[in-house]
Design a protein around this motif. Structure first.
Motif, short mmCIF file in Angstrom:
data_model
loop_
_atom_site.label_atom_id
_atom_site.label_comp_id
_atom_site.label_asym_id
_atom_site.label_seq_id
_atom_site.Cartn_x
_atom_site.Cartn_y
_atom_site.Cartn_z
N TRP A 125 -27.08 11.52 -26.84
CA TRP A 125 -26.42 12.82 -27.00
C TRP A 125 -27.25 13.83 -27.79
O TRP A 125 -26.71 14.62 -28.56
CB TRP A 125 -25.04 12.61 -27.64
N VAL A 126 -28.56 13.83 -27.61
CA VAL A 126 -29.37 14.88 -28.21
C VAL A 126 -29.18 16.19 -27.42
O VAL A 126 -28.77 16.17 -26.26
CB VAL A 126 -30.87 14.50 -28.24
N GLU A 127 -29.49 17.32 -28.06
CA GLU A 127 -29.25 18.62 -27.42
C GLU A 127 -30.01 18.80 -26.12
O GLU A 127 -29.48 19.36 -25.15
CB GLU A 127 -29.61 19.75 -28.39
N ASN A 128 -31.28 18.35 -26.08
CA ASN A 128 -32.05 18.61 -24.86
C ASN A 128 -31.60 17.76 -23.69
O ASN A 128 -32.09 17.91 -22.57
CB ASN A 128 -33.55 18.43 -25.10
N ALA A 129 -30.64 16.83 -23.94
CA ALA A 129 -30.07 16.04 -22.85
C ALA A 129 -28.67 16.51 -22.49
O ALA A 129 -28.32 16.63 -21.31
CB ALA A 129 -30.03 14.56 -23.25
N GLY A 136 -25.87 15.91 -31.23
CA GLY A 136 -27.17 16.54 -30.99
C GLY A 136 -27.43 17.71 -31.91
O GLY A 136 -28.56 17.90 -32.39
N THR A 137 -26.41 18.51 -32.20
CA THR A 137 -26.61 19.69 -33.06
C THR A 137 -26.79 19.28 -34.51
O THR A 137 -27.57 19.90 -35.25
CB THR A 137 -25.43 20.66 -32.88
N ALA A 138 -26.11 18.22 -34.95
CA ALA A 138 -26.33 17.70 -36.31
C ALA A 138 -27.77 17.20 -36.46
O ALA A 138 -28.39 17.38 -37.51
CB ALA A 138 -25.34 16.58 -36.62
#
Length: 663
Positions: A125-129, A136-138
């Protein structure tokens, strides 16, 4: 920090304009969300993406193993929260630093709904995924964040709300993982953010305490080198490659060798991060760093960090950094002549075990070490190896009970590149290959999964190993020393251990006695520890009060020698004025001493006018009866050694035989 649920429609309209590149003027979107949307656009994240990428079950298990300390520290926190969250319709998750979920608990309905978008174990759940989301935002902002409904970047997760907090290391700069609480948007509550922040702080406190302990142990093991090589540049780095201590001679090292050493505060050398594989560390090694200057500081419990000794041409007596490094691993106090000298004790059972081990050492036969946890099975295994015909050959240890089936297979047999997701480039040799020509120590062999046992048996029979994902056979010559605290014959009878493997491993066996079976050795071990710790802490050996001695002698020591070592080091460190007294004893040892000081109750009728030898006889027979014939247990209850009890029982039998003869 907390979203406003009433702004959902306005935020949704702003998102529509944003993804269509329309200008946003006075949009009711929080800064943390807008910054995240901008990162998502720069990373070309597809806003229509419906599911997070996912890792398979084997890869999740390997991530748990890699981040074992994080997972163990987080487990009690997650367990404490999961019941509360179950009632609220939410789920709590733990991720690794890459945003991959490695543990998850909570409401079954929320979990089922989460699986539709891979908000489940293995989901990344990282932002670029997956665009803007709490996990991801944390990670991107390195701070706690709560995301509600339309604030998410990808369409299919806009029905969710989530709050996440990063878990940081002792320095507050390196990300170790993320704790997150998620649910459908109807479960939104501002308290969720405070909940995850508190959970992250709890986990950080546990990890920080462990890290400080590791740092202290690393510095203790390194102090001797600071003295011995004080004329050179000496630096100590922790497991993550961060500089802990230096003797301040970096400027001389720069002048003589032109090296670019890190600063003492916050300095880090990525090539010394022991979480990287040896191959990865080699690739990251800076050009100025000579590998001969380095040595990993190892203890029986694992790798603590790295010692760097840069020679400056004076003050080291002509010794090389390699010598310094070896002495960190093998202190000069360790006797070289007798490999069994470090096994302290003179009881009959221990002497017999050592004698049998010495006879077996030069023979090329498998050895099975039997005994409870903490009796010193690995110490015996290493002594057997050192007393053998090839003491300088490799000694490789594997704990068969500490790894999953898949990890154990790759550890033992190795693998080739591409054998599974996450396999290292160029593959990796297994422990059989690393131990070729020497000894492979298989600890906790009784814990080996049943379906793994045929593969081990084949290698033992054929002397050939095949790496996972490969067809090439590699011939190895390895002596096996195995160890277990289980009754393997019983395991064979129960169908949990293969009989053919049992006979292959148990060609010869040595039973190592528990500490409670050799109480006379406790005093010897304590004396040895007292002298060793005095040398370690550069202070005189400490006096021990009789009350403490009684407590040490009468405590049952379920953890055996390992427990005694740990407890006594704590007593040594906590005591003042050169005296170990009752004030530093743990409560369980105080109770043991108290019981020892209370004489066993004798029948009242036998006290009046009874002779001393009759009372003694009555006490001995009562103790043996209460212990159901266990002589060691009876001796402890009486406060005498087992050998003394045997003598007294012999006298009683002689007296009884004499009476029978006369009658």
């Amino acid at each position: 920090m907390i979203p406003r649920a009433g702004n959902e429609n306005a935020v949704a309209d702003s998102w529509e304009r944003f993804v269509h590149d329309d200008p946003l003027v006075n949009a009711p979107v929080r800064d943390v969300v807008l910054e995240s949307w901008r990162r998502c656009r720069s990373e070309a994240v597809d806003p229509s993406r419906g599911r997070a990428p996912t890792a398979d079950e084997a890869w999740v298990r390997s991530l748990r193993e890699k981040h074992h300390s994080l997972h163990e520290a987080a487990r009690p926190v997650l367990d404490a929260m999961k019941e509360v969250l179950h009632e609220s319709g939410s789920i709590i998750m733990l991720t690794d630093p890459s945003g991959t979920i490695i543990d998850l608990h909570g409401d079954a309905r929320a979990r089922n709904a989460g699986e539709a978008v891979n908000l489940a174990q293995g989901g990344r759940w990282v932002e670029n995924a997956m665009g803007t989301n709490a996990i991801g935002t944390a990670i991107a902002a390195l701070k706690p964040v709560q995301i509600y409904a339309s604030e998410h970047y990808c369409l299919d997760v806009k029905r969710w709300t989530c709050a996440a907090a990063p878990i940081l290391d002792l320095t507050g700069t390196a990300l170790l993982g993320v704790v997150d609480v998620s649910g459908v948007k109807e479960t939104f509550h501002g308290h969720s953010l405070g909940l995850v922040m508190a959970a992250a702080k709890q986990i950080e406190a546990v990890l920080a305490s462990r890290e400080r302990d590791l740092h202290a142990r690393l510095l203790e093991h390194s102090m001797d080198s600071f003295v011995r090589f004080g004329g050179d540049c000496v630096m100590v780095f922790d497991r993550r490659g961060r500089l802990l201590k230096s003797n301040g001679r970096q400027h001389l090292a720069r002048e003589q060798h032109g090296v670019q050493l890190p600063a003492i505060t916050g300095g880090q050398v990525d090539a010394l991060d022991l979480d990287h594989s040896p191959d990865e560390r080699a690739v990251r090694m800076p050009l100025w760093l000579n590998r001969e200057w380095l040595q990993v500081v190892r203890t029986p419990s694992g790798e603590l960090g790295t010692m760097l000794v840069i020679p400056l041409g004076h003050g080291s007596g002509g010794q090389t950094p390699g010598v310094a490094a070896r002495e960190v691993r093998e202190p000069a106090s360790c006797p070289k002549a007798d490999p069994f000298a470090e096994i302290i004790g003179a009881s009959d059972a221990l002497v017999a075990a050592k004698a049998r081990a010495q006879r077996l050492a030069p023979l090329d036969l498998p050895v099975m070490l039997l005994g409870e946890t903490g009796v010193g099975k690995e110490v015996f295994a290493r002594a057997i190896h050192k007393a053998g015909v090839k003491p300088d050959a490799p000694f490789v240890a594997v704990n068969c009970g500490a790894l999953t089936r898949e990890l154990l297979a790759s550890e033992l047999f190795g693998y080739v590149e591409g054998a599974f997701t996450g396999a290292r480039r160029n593959g990796l040799p297994g422990k059989f290959e690393l131990a070729d020509g020497g000894v492979l120590f298989l600890d906790e062999i009784g814990e080996m999964p049943l379906d793994m046992q045929p593969h081990l048996l084949r290698v033992l029979q054929d002397g050939v190993v095949v790496r996972l994902g490969d067809t090439r056979e590699r011939r190895v010559s390895v002596r096996i020393i195995a160890a277990t605290n289980r009754d393997l014959r019983g395991e064979v009878a129960a169908g949990r251990f293969r009989e053919d493997l049992f006979h292959r491993l148990c060609v010869t066996s040595i039973r190592l006695p528990a500490l409670r079976e050799r109480p006379d050795d406790i005093s010897r071990i304590v004396d040895h520890l007292n002298a060793r710790l005095a040398q370690k802490y550069a202070c005189p050996a400490k006096r021990i009060t009789p009350e403490v001695v009684d407590a040490l002698l009468h405590y049952p020591w379920p953890g055996n020698v390992r427990e005694l070592q740990n407890v006594f080091e704590g007593l040594f460190a906590l005591s003042d004025n050169g005296l170990i007294d009752r004030s530093v004893l743990p409560e369980e040892l105080v109770s043991a001493g108290r019981k020892a000081a209370s004489p066993a109750a004798l029948p009242a009728a036998g006290l009046n006018g009874a002779r001393l030898e009759d009372l003694e006889q009555q006490a001995i027979l009562s103790a043996v009866s209460n212990a159901k014939g266990n002589i060691s247990q009876a001796a402890r209850a009486l406060g005498i050694s087992r050998s003394t009890l045997y003598v007294k029982l012999g006298i009683l039998r002689g007296r009884a035989d004499g009476l029978a003869h006369r009658h």
